[in-house]
Design a protein around this motif. Structure first.
Motif, PDB file in Angstrom:
ATOM      1  N   MET A   1     -27.021  -5.305 -51.627  1.00 39.67           N
ATOM      2  CA  MET A   1     -27.212  -5.803 -50.254  1.00 39.67           C
ATOM      3  C   MET A   1     -28.581  -5.454 -49.682  1.00 39.67           C
ATOM      4  O   MET A   1     -29.123  -6.213 -48.893  1.00 39.67           O
ATOM      5  CB  MET A   1     -26.104  -5.258 -49.357  1.00 39.67           C
TER       6      MET A   1
ATOM      7  N   VAL B   1     -24.650 -16.727 -41.081  1.00 39.88           N
ATOM      8  CA  VAL B   1     -24.408 -16.201 -42.436  1.00 39.88           C
ATOM      9  C   VAL B   1     -23.380 -17.066 -43.162  1.00 39.88           C
ATOM     10  O   VAL B   1     -23.534 -17.358 -44.348  1.00 39.88           O
ATOM     11  CB  VAL B   1     -23.944 -14.727 -42.372  1.00 39.88           C
TER      12      VAL B   1
ATOM     13  N   SER C   1     -24.452 -18.950 -46.488  1.00 40.66           N
ATOM     14  CA  SER C   1     -23.770 -18.590 -47.736  1.00 40.66           C
ATOM     15  C   SER C   1     -23.157 -19.818 -48.390  1.00 40.66           C
ATOM     16  O   SER C   1     -23.287 -20.034 -49.589  1.00 40.66           O
ATOM     17  CB  SER C   1     -22.663 -17.567 -47.466  1.00 40.66           C
TER      18      SER C   1
ATOM     19  N   TRP D   1     -22.979  -1.442 -39.327  1.00 37.93           N
ATOM     20  CA  TRP D   1     -22.215  -2.508 -38.673  1.00 37.93           C
ATOM     21  C   TRP D   1     -20.945  -2.004 -38.008  1.00 37.93           C
ATOM     22  O   TRP D   1     -20.213  -2.771 -37.411  1.00 37.93           O
ATOM     23  CB  TRP D   1     -22.001  -3.682 -39.607  1.00 37.93           C
TER      24      TRP D   1
ATOM     25  N   TRP E   1     -17.434  -8.405 -41.010  1.00 37.90           N
ATOM     26  CA  TRP E   1     -18.683  -8.138 -41.729  1.00 37.90           C
ATOM     27  C   TRP E   1     -18.430  -8.044 -43.233  1.00 37.90           C
ATOM     28  O   TRP E   1     -19.217  -8.539 -44.050  1.00 37.90           O
ATOM     29  CB  TRP E   1     -19.324  -6.835 -41.258  1.00 37.90           C
ATOM     30  N   SER E   2     -17.339  -7.383 -43.611  1.00 32.33           N
ATOM     31  CA  SER E   2     -17.080  -7.196 -45.041  1.00 32.33           C
ATOM     32  C   SER E   2     -16.837  -8.534 -45.735  1.00 32.33           C
ATOM     33  O   SER E   2     -17.256  -8.736 -46.863  1.00 32.33           O
ATOM     34  CB  SER E   2     -15.881  -6.276 -45.247  1.00 32.33           C
TER      35      SER E   2
ATOM     36  N   LEU F   1     -18.153 -11.371 -44.827  1.00 29.74           N
ATOM     37  CA  LEU F   1     -19.467 -12.007 -44.953  1.00 29.74           C
ATOM     38  C   LEU F   1     -20.233 -11.398 -46.120  1.00 29.74           C
ATOM     39  O   LEU F   1     -20.862 -12.101 -46.908  1.00 29.74           O
ATOM     40  CB  LEU F   1     -20.278 -11.832 -43.667  1.00 29.74           C
ATOM     41  N   ALA F   2     -20.183 -10.058 -46.234  1.00 25.98           N
ATOM     42  CA  ALA F   2     -20.920  -9.396 -47.307  1.00 25.98           C
ATOM     43  C   ALA F   2     -20.353  -9.776 -48.672  1.00 25.98           C
ATOM     44  O   ALA F   2     -21.074  -9.802 -49.664  1.00 25.98           O
ATOM     45  CB  ALA F   2     -20.881  -7.887 -47.121  1.00 25.98           C
TER      46      ALA F   2
ATOM     47  N   LEU G   1     -19.204 -12.745 -49.345  1.00 25.36           N
ATOM     48  CA  LEU G   1     -19.766 -14.074 -49.614  1.00 25.36           C
ATOM     49  C   LEU G   1     -21.208 -13.978 -50.102  1.00 25.36           C
ATOM     50  O   LEU G   1     -21.645 -14.759 -50.948  1.00 25.36           O
ATOM     51  CB  LEU G   1     -19.776 -14.915 -48.330  1.00 25.36           C
TER      52      LEU G   1
END
Lengths: 331, 891
Positions: A1, A66, A70, A97, B398-399, B401-402, B404
């Motif tokens: 990331m 996002v 994506s 976050w 958020w998780s 999205l991460a 993806l």
């Protein structure tokens, strides 16, 4: 990331973000979202609403961008059966976050708390008014004056302290333009504070499901100048005094033959909410009043005592005689 | 009608008649007036009728037999599994059958609730009265919410989890199969009581049923209160069952940190159900006592407290929101990981955030009551807890999205719903923060803004996730694939319909329209009309869904065991799974989302013990791989390797040659089998004459493999795909057939990850000679290998001069000719022309390619010179010299 920081994804992602942000801002600014704020409370609450909107718009723009990016960029090419990189997590990112939204939420909550405190600050010279809710009508009483009305009259620039009470089931007193709402609960004196700032007439809406006539349970609030309010108060007091003295006369008047034309006007204002089409159509809360086996006496009895969902005493005196005459005329 | 249904109806009628008799007798004995009291009769009749039905359908038979002291056999599985569709309509203890019963029943109630919604929207299409009066309108809105919440959104997740969860955990069934059956049969009773109120005067106090309004209602209100009790009993029984299953029935090796996230979600949800549901049961019992027995719990002028009702009600109904969301979060996590081909980002944070939501969910109930007149001080603490609960919800967002991010996303129907969920639930979540802040909520409470918010949350968080789950597991449960085109139509119509229907409601609410009104200010006319059109789109979308289900069940493509290439245990059993899921309980050896890690395994599925240990070649399930042009490609090899990691399959290659050269196909097949053998994968194969569709279709039909894999070039350049080979093979064989697409350059290139021996051929003038190609071919036929041809040129100075360039160009042309000649007959070869002489170039080349053997090929004695340099550079690599005779181009 961490690839985010150095990667080729930043620029296109930012471009999508800007487009989404522009669309979000455009719909926020171009559409007329809120009614005019006509009390100090509404002013503060509406500003808070906008603050909430712009804070959440940040998250909306990030998440939506996002997702779009994506789905567009990380789509597997046709026939690609491979897997993505086996990334299981990133503690630093997860701390960020969790923390950043928490901080923003704390700010929002503190702001909300301040608005609540200020909205409910009690002024020394507050005007007290009793609000009574019943199926399906509002009425207002001014303590120590004996005034009872169907329209709430309040002076501009002075705090009004409403004591909201219910006579049967739960209702909810709401003036959208004032930004204030409170349930009318049987057995409870629910106090609300309003500081009206703008002259005008605004709707009072029942916003808690209270039965079959819930949708038509409406009344009005008039904000008038302090001088006009004093004049109205004086006149109403006089009316009350006269009314007490003439109670017997009213009873006589009620028995006097009514005036159909005057009755129609009163019917429209007081009864039309439930009896559709001035009493000639079905489908309202109350029944159609034509073609029923009515007598003048039975109509008057029902107006006085009420029946079923219909409360008693909505009109009295001369008005009752006129309304009864009107009902008999259409019957 | 079957014996069970006749018995159920008879005993339900007997129950109702008994109730009538009982009520009349008791009222007569105690001299109560009037003798006929609708509410009392409805209560007792609903209770006895419901219990009578449950007895008749057979829910209590086993326990009653046991209680009577008669012999029972706990291993009697006669009510387990189905052999025809009619058996779905009777009691069953198989979790897979109960799962499907749950789904069918809850979807039926969804349709009922949806029809109510369409009637509501039709009434609201224009100001004034359209189709129903105020009384009927209140009935419709109450019935809509009640059906959707109590007998659709809450239990439907029980249906999905019932089917999937035991298999995911490696269990043969739920912990308490008979209790499971009882949980299901509570539902039709509950839904029937709700719907029956249509005939007694619909309950019209909304699903919240606040007294004193609820106390005014007709007998329909009583049926509502009773129906909630049955639905609640169903929830609690299922939740206990799930908890027992998750805690005690995980397969060996399935530690809690190896459980799929859906198991976490179901576990947390079940805890919420067990602790919260008694509160709604209590609240409805107390209102019912007020109405039927004349108690004063919520009668204000008799010492009752109407605010108390709201506290008890929301102490269930706020956690209930999470009961309707958390399982959906679990489903979405499964779907996103599978279709993004990446491990779920922050697995433990995902699990902990669900636990956090579950705990905090009990501390926010009064945020539904900011305007209710409750103790004023309670508002700020409830605002703070509400704000805190947004944080774990955000962590989940958020998780996802991460997960993806940088994945390889396949936008199949389940993934579309997952994306629709992210967007729709995002809006619902953000508007939830508005409602959590007290002064904002004072303005927004009980307006259309709330209507918008709750539909964004429940449409996004429940309906979308339910459909994601249905599309994801439908092939597993039915053995049929859904039609993808109709699935996409269903999604897009629903997604657009949702936004059109609910987005404008935010504006209406802010502008001053209260909720639950049959009529409204004419200035809202246009916006309501638009919303009504949106709701019709939702109706049409639902019709498409059911049409898709019906045609797919009748003649859909057969589903393979693992159509989405998921990693959890349910994908390692057949579609649909065998009666007790696993012949032998699997051994779990790793996490459930190990995407992108070659050869990683979640579990090992053992063969029955009599075969001994892990599945051996003979007992593995055969997969037929059909390929020709794409043999030896990296794409195909990788796919076989990843499937092999399941430990379940054996691979049989079938190479139909059609008009092509058979020898070429045989060489390619030999290479492929040798490469696979290098990875320890024992595959077999044969080359077959004939057209692909005939050969593969018939082979599939006669061999009955588990699945057919057809590997082709991209559709545009594939002769097979021009004939629509995949679909036609599937039709001809009746076997689930999957398609693997291999890029053209990949199909011709040297397989990168390969354990095949690499032979380096050193040649200069011999390059381009037919003799060289013949030698290489002969070598290959003796033993499959890869070849790299090195052509070290001793160029004259200057090397940039025209003479050197010409030599280089000619060498390049000859090299290309040789390589093309070899590749066209199925030999894997690459080549390189090098600028340095053999003495300088060979050490570099040997270092770069690390060959297992060096072959020096020369013409007219040059071989000796090359061999000298090769021997010097080779170290321990064996060097062989071949003299080819006449020089190239001298003929």
């Amino acid at each position: 990331m961490p690839a985010v920081y150095k990667s080729k994804h930043i620029l296109p992602l930012v471009i999508i973000g800007v487009i989404v942000a522009a669309l979000t801002a455009a719909q926020a600014l171009l559409i007329d979202w809120l009614p005019p704020a006509t009390s100090e409370q509404a002013g503060r609450t509406f500003t808070l609403l906008w603050f909430l909107f712009w804070s959440s718009a940040i998250f909306f723009v990030i998440v939506t961008s996002v997702i779009i990016y994506s789905v567009w960029k990380f789509r597997a090419p046709k026939g690609d059966m491979g897997d993505g990189p086996p990334i299981h997590g990133n503690t630093k990112l997860e701390i960020v976050w969790t923390t950043v939204p928490s901080v923003i939420l704390v700010i929002v909550a503190i702001y909300g708390y301040i608005v609540l405190e200020r909205n409910e600050a009690v002024a020394a010279d507050a005007l007290t008014v009793d609000v009574y809710a019943q199926q399906f009508a509002w009425s207002y009483g001014y303590p120590a004056t004996g005034i009872q009305t169907g329209v709430l009259v309040v002076p501009q620039g002075r705090q009004v302290e409403l004591h909201v009470r219910a006579r049967d089931v739960i209702h909810s007193f709401w003036v959208p333009e004032f930004g204030i709402k409170g349930d009318a609960v049987p057995g409870i004196d629910h106090v609300l504070w309003i500081n009206p700032t703008t002259l005008g007439t605004y709707p009072v809406v029942c916003s808690e499901l209270c039965g079959v006539g819930h949708g038509v349970m409406r009344s009005k609030v008039e904000v008038v100048t302090p001088a006009a309010f004093q004049a109205w108060l004086t006149k109403s007091k006089a009316d009350v005094a006269q009314g007490t003295a003439q109670a017997d006369a009213a009873a006589t008047a009620a028995n006097a033959p009514g005036d159909v034309a005057a009755g129609k006007t009163v019917f429209e204002a007081k009864c039309g909410g439930c009896h559709a089409g001035l009493g000639t159509e079905a489908g309202g809360v109350g029944p159609k009043l034509t073609g029923l086996p009515l007598t003048l006496a039975s109509v008057k009895t029902q107006i006085t005592n009420g029946k079923g969902l219909m409360p008693g005493g909505i009109v009295s005196g001369t008005d009752m005689a006129d309304v009864a005459a009107y009902v008999m005329s259409i019957n | 009608m079957s014996f069970w249904w006749r018995r159920a109806i008879v005993s339900a009628v007997v129950g109702v008649l008994f109730a009538f008799l009982l009520v009349f007798m008791l009222r007569a004995i105690f001299g109560l007036d009037p003798l006929w009291q609708g509410n009392v009769v409805a209560t007792v009749a609903g209770l006895f009728g419901g219990l009578g039905f449950l007895y008749g359908i057979g829910c209590f038979d086993y326990w009653l037999t046991w209680a009577k002291g008669r012999p029972v056999s706990s291993e009697d599985h006669s009510f387990h599994g189905v052999s025809n569709w009619k058996q779905y309509f009777r009691i069953n203890t198989d979790h897979k059958v109960i799962g499907i019963q749950y789904m069918a029943m809850t979807l039926f109630f969804m349709v009922c609730g949806g029809i109510m919604a369409l009637l509501i929207r039709t009434e609201l299409a224009a100001p004034g009265q359209q189709i129903v009066d105020g009384q009927a309108y209140n009935g419709l809105l109450s019935m809509h919410a009640t059906l959707m919440i109590f007998v659709f959104a809450v239990p439907v997740f029980g249906g999905i989890a019932n089917y999937v969860l035991p298999i995911m955990l490696g269990a043969k069934d739920m912990a308490f199969p008979r209790l499971n059956a009882l949980s299901f049969w509570f539902l039709p009773v509950s839904g029937f009581l709700f719907l029956a109120s249509t005939f007694t005067g619909m309950f019209g106090a909304a699903w919240t049923a606040y007294p004193p309004l609820a106390s005014q209602g007709t007998a329909g209100q009583t049926l509502f209160e009773l129906g909630v009790q049955f639905a609640g009993a169903s929830s609690i029984a299922t939740a206990i069952n799930f908890l027992a299953t998750i805690i005690t029935m995980r397969a060996p090796g399935m530690t809690i940190w190896r459980m799929p996230i859906l198991a976490w979600a179901t576990g947390v949800t079940s805890v919420l159900v067990v602790f919260a549901t008694p509160f709604i049961a209590g609240s409805q019992f107390l209102t019912m006592f007020d109405r039927v027995m004349g108690t004063h719990f919520f009668v204000p002028d008799q010492g009752g407290d109407v605010i108390m009702y709201q506290h008890i009600f929301w102490f269930y109904s706020h956690p209930a929101v999470y009961i309707m969301l958390l399982p959906g979060f679990g489903i979405i996590s499964e779907v996103i990981a599978t279709f993004a081909r990446k491990p779920l980002f922050g697995y433990r944070a995902m699990a902990f955030s669900m636990v956090a939501i579950g705990v905090l969910g009990f501390g926010v109930w009064a945020h539904h009551m900011f305007v209710s007149g409750m103790a004023a001080w309670l508002r700020v603490p409830m605002m703070i807890t509400t704000i805190i609960i947004a944080v774990p919800t955000g962590v989940k967002m958020w998780s996802w999205l991460a997960t993806l991010w940088r994945g390889k996303i396949h936008m199949k129907a389940p993934m579309l719903w997952a994306m629709g969920f992210l967007f729709t639930f995002l809006i619902g979540g953000l508007s939830g923060v508005f409602n959590g802040i007290v002064p904002a909520d004072i303005q927004l409470s009980d307006t259309y803004f709330i209507t918008a918010h709750l539909h964004y949350v429940l449409y996004g968080g429940s309906v979308y996730t339910i459909f994601a789950g249905i599309y994801y597991w439908f092939p597993k449960a039915t053995g049929k694939m859904l039609n993808e085109r109709l699935s996409q139509w269903h999604f897009w119509l629903t997604f657009i319909g949702t936004q059109i229907t609910f987005m404008p409601m935010h504006w209406q609410g802010l502008q001053g329209m209260p909720r639950r009104v049959a009529d409204y200010d004419p200035r809202f006319a246009m916006i309501n009309g638009i919303e009504t059109i949106g709701s019709y789109m939702l109706g049409i979308a639902t019709i498409i869904f059911f049409y898709n289900v019906v045609i797919s069940l009748r003649k859909g493509d057969p589903a393979p065991w693992n159509p989405w290439r998921g990693r959890t245990l349910e994908w390692m059993v057949s579609s649909p799974p065998p009666l007790f899921n696993f012949d032998v309980i699997p051994q779990v050896v790793g996490g459930p989302y190990q995407y992108g890690i070659p050869d990683a395994r979640h579990a090992v599925v053992f063969a029955p013990e009599q075969f001994g240990g892990e599945l051996t070649e003979d007992t593995r399930y055969p997969v037929l791989v059909v390929a020709n042009d794409t043999l030896t490609s990296q794409g195909l090899i990788d796919e076989i390797r990843s499937r092999n990691a399941d430990g379940l399959w054996s691979f049989e290659f079938l190479v139909p040659v059609g008009d092509d050269d058979r020898a070429v196909a045989e060489r390619r097949l030999a290479t492929t089998l040798a490469i696979l053998a290098g990875f320890g994968i024992a595959a077999t194969g044969r080359v077959a004459d004939g057209e692909v569709i005939t050969v593969a279709g018939d082979e599939g039909k006669s061999r009955q493999p588990y699945e057919i894999l057809v590997a082709t070039l991209p559709t545009a350049s594939s002769a097979w795909m021009r004939q629509d080979a995949v679909d036609r093979i599937r039709k001809r064989s009746g076997i689930a057939t999957s398609h693997i697409v291999v890029r053209g350059d990949d199909a011709r290139a040297l397989t990168a990850a390969s354990a095949l021996p690499l032979t380096m051929i050193v040649a200069t003038d011999a390059v381009g000679a037919d003799a060289l190609a013949a030698v290489v071919m002969a070598r290959f036929d003796a033993q499959p290998a890869r070849f790299t041809i090195i052509c070290p040129l001793d160029l004259p100075q200057p090397r940039w001069g025209s003479e050197s360039s010409e030599i280089r160009r000619q060498a390049g042309e000859r090299m290309t000719a040789t390589i093309n000649a070899l590749v066209s007959v199925g030999v894997q070869v690459q080549g390189e022309v090098m600028d340095d002489g053999p003495a300088d170039a060979l050490p570099l080349a040997i270092d770069a390619f690390t060959p297992t053997q060096i072959l020096v090929a020369g013409v007219n004695g040059e071989a000796a010179a090359l061999a000298g340099a090769a021997n010097a550079a080779a170290g321990e690599t064996p060097v062989e010299i071949v003299n080819l005779g006449a020089p190239a181009g001298s003929e």
